[in-house]
Write a protein that holds these residues in place. Structure first.
Motif, PDB file in Angstrom:
ATOM      1  N   VAL A 172       0.891  -1.160   0.063  1.00 27.37           N
ATOM      2  CA  VAL A 172       0.004   0.115  -0.081  1.00 27.37           C
ATOM      3  C   VAL A 172       0.797   1.405   0.111  1.00 27.37           C
ATOM      4  CG1 VAL A 172      -1.619   1.484   1.373  1.00 27.37           C
ATOM      5  CG2 VAL A 172      -2.065  -0.987   0.901  1.00 27.37           C
ATOM      6  N   THR A 173       2.063   1.233   0.882  1.00 30.41           N
ATOM      7  CA  THR A 173       2.752   2.460   1.025  1.00 30.41           C
ATOM      8  C   THR A 173       3.582   2.706  -0.443  1.00 30.41           C
ATOM      9  OG1 THR A 173       3.095   1.987   3.333  1.00 30.41           O
ATOM     10  CG2 THR A 173       4.742   3.523   2.153  1.00 30.41           C
ATOM     11  N   THR A 174       4.060   1.678  -0.917  1.00 28.46           N
ATOM     12  CA  THR A 174       4.914   1.820  -2.026  1.00 28.46           C
ATOM     13  C   THR A 174       4.033   2.114  -3.223  1.00 28.46           C
ATOM     14  OG1 THR A 174       6.354   0.104  -1.405  1.00 28.46           O
ATOM     15  CG2 THR A 174       6.020   0.403  -3.706  1.00 28.46           C
ATOM     16  N   LEU A 175       2.607   1.385  -3.604  1.00 31.30           N
ATOM     17  CA  LEU A 175       2.090   1.785  -4.764  1.00 31.30           C
ATOM     18  C   LEU A 175       1.441   3.194  -4.471  1.00 31.30           C
ATOM     19  CD1 LEU A 175       0.420  -1.636  -4.895  1.00 31.30           C
ATOM     20  CD2 LEU A 175       1.831  -0.567  -6.413  1.00 31.30           C
ATOM     21  N   GLN A 176       0.825   3.516  -3.066  1.00 27.95           N
ATOM     22  CA  GLN A 176       0.468   5.205  -3.186  1.00 27.95           C
ATOM     23  C   GLN A 176       1.564   5.905  -3.296  1.00 27.95           C
ATOM     24  OE1 GLN A 176      -1.672   5.042   0.564  1.00 27.95           O
ATOM     25  NE2 GLN A 176      -3.518   4.200  -0.171  1.00 27.95           N
ATOM     26  N   GLU A 177       2.862   5.489  -2.847  1.00 26.93           N
ATOM     27  CA  GLU A 177       3.996   6.606  -3.323  1.00 26.93           C
ATOM     28  C   GLU A 177       4.240   6.802  -4.955  1.00 26.93           C
ATOM     29  OE1 GLU A 177       8.756   6.145  -2.777  1.00 26.93           O
ATOM     30  OE2 GLU A 177       7.554   5.996  -0.776  1.00 26.93           O
ATOM     31  N   LEU A 178       3.920   5.725  -5.525  1.00 30.45           N
ATOM     32  CA  LEU A 178       4.235   6.069  -6.917  1.00 30.45           C
ATOM     33  C   LEU A 178       3.259   6.576  -7.572  1.00 30.45           C
ATOM     34  CD1 LEU A 178       5.293   2.115  -7.870  1.00 30.45           C
ATOM     35  CD2 LEU A 178       6.726   4.310  -7.667  1.00 30.45           C
ATOM     36  N   LEU A 179       1.824   6.722  -6.889  1.00 34.90           N
ATOM     37  CA  LEU A 179       0.692   7.389  -7.326  1.00 34.90           C
ATOM     38  C   LEU A 179       0.969   8.735  -7.243  1.00 34.90           C
ATOM     39  CD1 LEU A 179      -2.424   5.294  -6.432  1.00 34.90           C
ATOM     40  CD2 LEU A 179      -1.687   5.951  -8.619  1.00 34.90           C
ATOM     41  N   THR A 180       1.486   9.203  -6.109  1.00 31.92           N
ATOM     42  CA  THR A 180       1.970  10.445  -5.564  1.00 31.92           C
ATOM     43  C   THR A 180       2.770  11.177  -6.608  1.00 31.92           C
ATOM     44  OG1 THR A 180       1.384  10.205  -3.447  1.00 31.92           O
ATOM     45  CG2 THR A 180       2.771  12.138  -3.930  1.00 31.92           C
ATOM     46  N   ASN A 181       4.027  10.266  -6.759  1.00 35.19           N
ATOM     47  CA  ASN A 181       5.025  10.792  -7.597  1.00 35.19           C
ATOM     48  C   ASN A 181       4.358  10.798  -9.149  1.00 35.19           C
ATOM     49  OD1 ASN A 181       6.776  10.436  -5.342  1.00 35.19           O
ATOM     50  ND2 ASN A 181       7.538   8.600  -6.123  1.00 35.19           N
ATOM     51  N   ALA A 182       3.691  10.285  -9.699  1.00 35.67           N
ATOM     52  CA  ALA A 182       3.250  10.243 -11.038  1.00 35.67           C
ATOM     53  C   ALA A 182       2.236  11.397 -11.106  1.00 35.67           C
ATOM     54  CB  ALA A 182       2.431   8.935 -11.375  1.00 35.67           C
TER      55      ALA A 182
END
Length: 200
Positions: A172-182
């Motif tokens: 959850v943390t990793t994927l949401q971080e990727l969403l934020t960066n995108a």
């Protein structure tokens, strides 16, 4: 390192929709694995403060990792977690008996299925950013056979279920971080284009 990575120089854009879908699956697994832990603790009378150690081995997280490496680390951990969970379920049924299927067994089945789905989804994300990348899982170092005494076996099962919960939260943390960066990258690109248009 538990897995070996084969990289391709080819790269492609990571779909925000696909990342968001994977994030939602991870959130579901987080809740379901938390419920499984609760049911198992109740079943075996384990207190909530029983210490559990890590069984999965991957490189430590770092802000220096790019998108590909973050996805590879996560997918590698999920591969190991799946192997542990499958072995744990088999071992539990062999050593402790199947018995009547109840809420605990149904929850365990749900978690197993959700983890497989998340693993498939993160694998597709990894291919999207790394082209023909592939992961060759190595189970070296994993305690797949489990302990021999009854108490140690039950404690090992607790550790395995805890790993599932731990890596669902990490996903959850990793994927949401990727969403934020995108989202930040898209916003930055939009501002640059707007500035260029205003100068013309």
């Amino acid at each position: 390192m538990a897995d070996r990575r084969t990289r391709s120089m080819k790269s492609s854009n990571l779909s925000r929709t696909a990342v968001n879908r994977a994030s939602m699956i991870a959130l579901q697994l987080q809740g379901e694995s938390s419920k499984l832990l609760e049911l198992y603790r109740q079943k075996e009378s384990f207190p909530a403060d029983v210490t559990d150690g890590r069984l999965v081995s991957v490189p430590p997280p770092s802000s220096q990792l790019d998108t590909r490496d973050k996805l590879w680390r996560l997918h590698s951990a999920l591969l190991q977690t799946q192997s542990l969970l499958e072995r744990a379920i088999t071992k539990e049924e062999e050593e402790l008996g199947g018995g009547i299927k109840g809420e605990y067994e149904n929850q365990r089945k749900t978690v197993k299925g959700r983890l497989s789905f998340l693993l498939l989804t993160t694998g597709n994300l990894l291919k999207a950013v790394d082209g023909a990348a592939s992961l060759t899982p190595s189970l070296e170092g994993l305690e797949l056979d489990g302990p021999t005494t009854l108490f140690q076996l039950k404690l090992w099962l607790l550790q395995v279920f805890s790993e599932v919960h731990h890596w669902s939260r990490a996903a959850v943390t990793t994927l949401q971080e990727l969403l934020t960066n995108a989202a930040d990258k898209q916003s930055s690109t939009t501002r640059v284009r707007s500035t260029r248009s205003a100068r013309r």
